[in-house]
Design a protein around this motif. Structure first.
Motif, mmCIF file in Angstrom:
data_model
loop_
_atom_site.group_PDB
_atom_site.id
_atom_site.type_symbol
_atom_site.label_atom_id
_atom_site.label_comp_id
_atom_site.label_asym_id
_atom_site.label_seq_id
_atom_site.Cartn_x
_atom_site.Cartn_y
_atom_site.Cartn_z
ATOM 1 N N ALA A 32 0.832 -1.212 0.000
ATOM 2 C CA ALA A 32 0.000 0.000 0.000
ATOM 3 C C ALA A 32 0.863 1.258 0.000
ATOM 4 O O ALA A 32 0.566 2.229 -0.712
ATOM 5 C CB ALA A 32 -0.932 -0.016 1.205
ATOM 6 N N ARG A 33 1.932 1.267 0.780
ATOM 7 C CA ARG A 33 2.810 2.443 0.826
ATOM 8 C C ARG A 33 3.493 2.656 -0.515
ATOM 9 O O ARG A 33 3.588 3.790 -1.011
ATOM 10 C CB ARG A 33 3.858 2.276 1.927
ATOM 11 N N GLN A 90 2.386 1.660 -3.428
ATOM 12 C CA GLN A 90 1.374 2.145 -4.367
ATOM 13 C C GLN A 90 1.191 3.649 -4.242
ATOM 14 O O GLN A 90 1.147 4.364 -5.250
ATOM 15 C CB GLN A 90 0.036 1.437 -4.122
ATOM 16 N N ARG A 91 1.078 4.142 -3.010
ATOM 17 C CA ARG A 91 0.901 5.584 -2.811
ATOM 18 C C ARG A 91 2.096 6.366 -3.343
ATOM 19 O O ARG A 91 1.930 7.411 -3.995
ATOM 20 C CB ARG A 91 0.691 5.886 -1.327
ATOM 21 N N ASP A 92 3.299 5.870 -3.075
ATOM 22 C CA ASP A 92 4.499 6.570 -3.543
ATOM 23 C C ASP A 92 4.554 6.610 -5.070
ATOM 24 O O ASP A 92 4.884 7.642 -5.670
ATOM 25 C CB ASP A 92 5.757 5.901 -2.994
ATOM 26 N N GLU A 134 2.014 6.314 -7.143
ATOM 27 C CA GLU A 134 0.937 7.169 -7.635
ATOM 28 C C GLU A 134 1.316 8.643 -7.547
ATOM 29 O O GLU A 134 0.996 9.432 -8.445
ATOM 30 C CB GLU A 134 -0.344 6.897 -6.851
ATOM 31 N N ARG A 135 2.033 9.021 -6.482
ATOM 32 C CA ARG A 135 2.495 10.412 -6.372
ATOM 33 C C ARG A 135 3.486 10.755 -7.485
ATOM 34 O O ARG A 135 3.448 11.847 -8.052
ATOM 35 C CB ARG A 135 3.133 10.649 -5.000
#
Length: 297
Positions: free
Chosen positions: A7-8, A10-12, A14-15
């Motif tokens: 999840a982390r 993925q967020r990175d 996506e940013r």
């Protein structure tokens, strides 16, 4: 793929993708990857078995699974094939190399995949890191999954594709229209539509052999199913249903046409509670595979 990406991470990723799109001025689809490379100062080269010249100058600096390759480009091609690599990214040179002998339709995804490698900071450490790390198969699979995740987010504009798909009817005609709008392959658009349009709704996508024409889409070893993807809603409600169960639905609802719309009908799957659930089936044959979209109604 998503299961391998934390999840982390993925967020990175996506940013990072969002920043690229902002730097491009938040363009409209389709995404022009040459403009992405310009923003990132990346160069693109092609290599082939008939022209190893592009690899000659960098052969001695390439590693595969942490092992230095030999300086002979011809022998290096054999190593790349055995490693099943269709593209390369060289951090020091800021160059992407793509095997030009692959079908042109695949070049776009490979390029987006290598672009993701180039912008994810920890991928450089992986590719140039110690042998213990790069030789770990699970670590390699994770890095490749992250690059695939980033490629999908990039060429499908983050969450935009899901919003556009939700504005469309859940049909194969909509999938083909979105394919044209985004400039990606039919298969990748099909996959994204199933996973992202409305994840809570039970839906699936099946790529298979034509049930009535054995010469269309027969897989290795005669297997009729090539790939199967399901929405989060489907997996939660039908954990016991596999690809061959879905292929049975396709077989019952397929016409004898060899091309174009070939699957149409309503059929039933039984969910985990024993309830009968109706699915609308909509399938298309591109002359070498059948792609079937199914959605509960």
């Amino acid at each position: 793929m998503k299961a391998l990406v934390g999840a982390r991470e993925q967020r990175d990723i996506e940013r990072l993708v969002s920043k690229i799109l902002r730097d491009l001025g938040n363009p409209e689809p389709p995404l022009h990857l040459d403009q992405v490379r310009d923003v990132l100062a990346l160069d693109l080269k092609y290599y082939s078995t008939t022209d190893v010249g592009p690899l000659a100058e960098i052969a001695h600096r390439i590693k595969v699974a942490g092992k230095q390759l030999v300086a002979r480009p011809g022998l290096m091609l054999d190593v790349l094939k055995k490693a099943k690599l269709s593209g390369l990214w060289l951090p020091d040179d800021r160059r992407i190399f793509i095997d030009q002998e692959l079908p042109p339709a695949k070049h776009r995804w490979i390029e987006a995949h290598e672009i993701t490698h180039s912008v994810v900071p920890w991928h450089k450490e992986f590719l140039l890191g110690d042998d213990e790390l790069t030789l770990d198969p699970s670590c390699h699979a994770m890095i490749e999954a992250e690059a695939n995740f980033g490629a999908g987010r990039l060429i499908f504009f983050g969450d935009r594709f899901a919003r556009d798909a939700l504005d469309c009817d859940p049909t194969f005609k909509s999938i083909k229209r979105l394919q044209g709008n985004y400039g990606n392959t039919l298969t990748s658009t099909f996959w994204r539509f199933v996973e992202d349009r409305d994840p809570e709704i039970a839906s699936f996508g099946l790529i298979s052999q034509h049930p009535h024409h054995a010469d269309i889409g027969q897989g290795p070893g005669g297997e009729p199913v090539h790939r199967f993807v399901a929405s989060a809603g489907f997996l939660a409600r039908f954990p016991h249903i596999g690809s061959m169960d879905v292929y049975s639905l396709v077989r019952r609802n397929a016409s004898w046409r060899r091309k174009g719309p070939v699957v149409d009908g309503i059929d039933i799957l039984t969910d985990a509670t024993g309830s009968a659930v109706k699915f609308a089936l909509d399938g298309f044959c591109n002359s070498y595979q059948v792609l079937t979209y199914g959605r509960c109604i």
